[in-house]
Design an enzyme around this catalytic site. Structure first.
Site, PDB file in Angstrom:
ATOM      1  N   ASP A  48      -4.216  13.103   3.901  1.00  0.00           N
ATOM      2  CA  ASP A  48      -2.903  12.444   3.827  1.00  0.00           C
ATOM      3  C   ASP A  48      -1.946  12.959   4.922  1.00  0.00           C
ATOM      4  O   ASP A  48      -0.816  13.387   4.626  1.00  0.00           O
ATOM      5  CB  ASP A  48      -2.243  12.707   2.460  1.00  0.00           C
ATOM      6  CG  ASP A  48      -3.179  12.469   1.290  1.00  0.00           C
ATOM      7  OD1 ASP A  48      -3.954  11.497   1.330  1.00  0.00           O
ATOM      8  OD2 ASP A  48      -3.120  13.250   0.309  1.00  0.00           O
ATOM      9  N   GLU A 255      -1.049   2.571  -2.542  1.00  0.00           N
ATOM     10  CA  GLU A 255      -0.417   3.889  -2.331  1.00  0.00           C
ATOM     11  C   GLU A 255      -0.254   4.113  -0.832  1.00  0.00           C
ATOM     12  O   GLU A 255      -0.559   3.238  -0.023  1.00  0.00           O
ATOM     13  CB  GLU A 255      -1.267   4.998  -2.951  1.00  0.00           C
ATOM     14  CG  GLU A 255      -2.662   5.124  -2.351  1.00  0.00           C
ATOM     15  CD  GLU A 255      -3.549   6.128  -3.086  1.00  0.00           C
ATOM     16  OE1 GLU A 255      -3.161   6.679  -4.130  1.00  0.00           O
ATOM     17  OE2 GLU A 255      -4.683   6.354  -2.602  1.00  0.00           O
TER      18      GLU A 255
END
Ligand code: FUB
Length: 354
Positions: A48, A255
């Site tokens: 991420d 997301e």
């Protein structure tokens, strides 16, 4: 007697065969995918990656993946991360420096478990780290921590940002100096539990025919630690202006929101989750609506796909992750590759493997 006579030739054959096998190693799979880029960090698992340029240096704020020994489940319980490290480089191919632990869960008074994808921003002469974690009631909230240095260490506020919820915060600075915090993630990220900004613990995922759940945004106050307005839904629409349904899961939001601005347009990019694309949509305001345009990154190995987009010395880069080092969904490694905007403003799709 007969058996013993056979034993010696058999032993000879098996020794010869095992030697042959050793000579053939390593076995290469002609079908194996060749990655277009290599992990930036290999002494830790990282994911991420939110990248920024601060003081002419590239800083990366990733999740720090660990094997917490928690069995895999649909809510992502096996992503049991407990701290953050910040990394930096002087150039895109430069040496990557690990600045050590920037924030640990035991130093966040309100947090219970699972420190997921963070982001950072600079304002008021300090650096702000935005991070999601489950509180002591197992509800995801978004925290903020501050530091005088981009690499930390960061000091967390005693409470999560009031009115925040779910996961994957990303801070976007507009040209007028306003900052917006985008966030949200469905399924394990709990966004489906938040209708009209109210928490319903029993709320379920949407049915295929229902309108897809939308990401959220709120402008930040000057203090960068609070919302200046009620949290709003970000409208993500198709070319006819229609919102997606849950069944359109190759296009609807899941997301990993990120926003960048290019030639006056706002680009909202995100993961489609169970279809594993990084998709993007374009709008004329930081609040949207954003019209779906296409795919930035095709699926990577590993279930999740999560990225950031940053301009460095007039070139644009996509930071992303896959599971090249471990082959395990929850033990990822961050990477970077160049990203190209075409003359019409579209972004060329990147295939992470050749
Ligand atoms: O790293 C944990 C979660 O996995 C992130 O919050 C999601 O975006 C997915 O990458």
């Amino acid at each position: 007697m007969k058996d013993k006579k056979l034993l010696i030739p058999l032993l000879v054959v098996s020794v010869v065969l095992s030697n042959c096998k050793k000579k053939e190693e390593p076995v290469t799979n002609p079908e194996a995918k060749k990655p277009i880029s290599q992990p930036l960090v290999s002494h830790l698992y990282t994911a991420d990656p939110s990248a920024h340029v601060f003081n002419n240096r590239i800083y990366i704020y990733p999740s720090h993946d660990i094997d917490a020994g928690i069995p895999e489940d649909d809510a992502g319980g096996h992503f049991g991360m407990t701290d953050y490290h910040v990394f930096s480089m002087d150039s895109i191919n430069g040496k990557v420096t690990d600045h050590g632990v920037a924030l640990a869960i035991q130093d966040v008074p309100w947090a219970g478990r699972q420190m997921w994808a963070p982001d950072a921003a600079f304002a008021n002469d300090r650096y702000y780290l935005y991070f999601p974690a489950k509180d002591k009631n197992d509800v995801f909230k978004i925290g903020v921590a501050t530091s005088k240095n981009p690499e930390g260490p960061f000091v967390a506020e005693p409470n999560p940002i009031e009115g925040s919820y779910s996961i994957d915060p990303t801070a976007f600075k507009d040209e007028d100096g306003s900052y917006y915090l985008y966030f949200g993630g469905i399924w394990g990220g709990q966004l489906q539990r938040w209708n009209n900004n109210q928490y319903e613990s029993a709320a379920q995922n949407r049915k295929p025919s229902e309108q897809a759940i939308l990401p959220r945004v709120a402008r930040l106050n000057h203090d960068m630690k609070s919302f200046a307005e009620p949290v709003k839904e970000v409208q993500l629409v198709d070319e006819n202006g229609n919102l997606f349904t849950e069944s359109q899961n190759d296009k609807r939001f899941f997301e990993a929101a990120w926003v960048h601005k290019y030639k006056g347009k706002y680009y909202f990019s995100y993961s489609t989750g169970d279809t594993h694309f990084i998709a993007y949509a374009v709008g004329d305001s930081p609040y949207g609506p954003f019209t779906y345009k296409g795919v930035i990154l095709n699926p990577v190995e590993g279930w999740t796909n999560h990225h950031s987009i940053v301009e460095i010395n007039s070139s644009w880069y996509l930071f992303y992750h896959d599971v090249q080092l471990s082959g395990k969904t929850h033990l990822r490694n961050i990477k970077v590759t160049e990203l190209h905007h075409q003359d019409d403003g579209s972004i060329s799709t990147i295939n992470p493997y050749q």
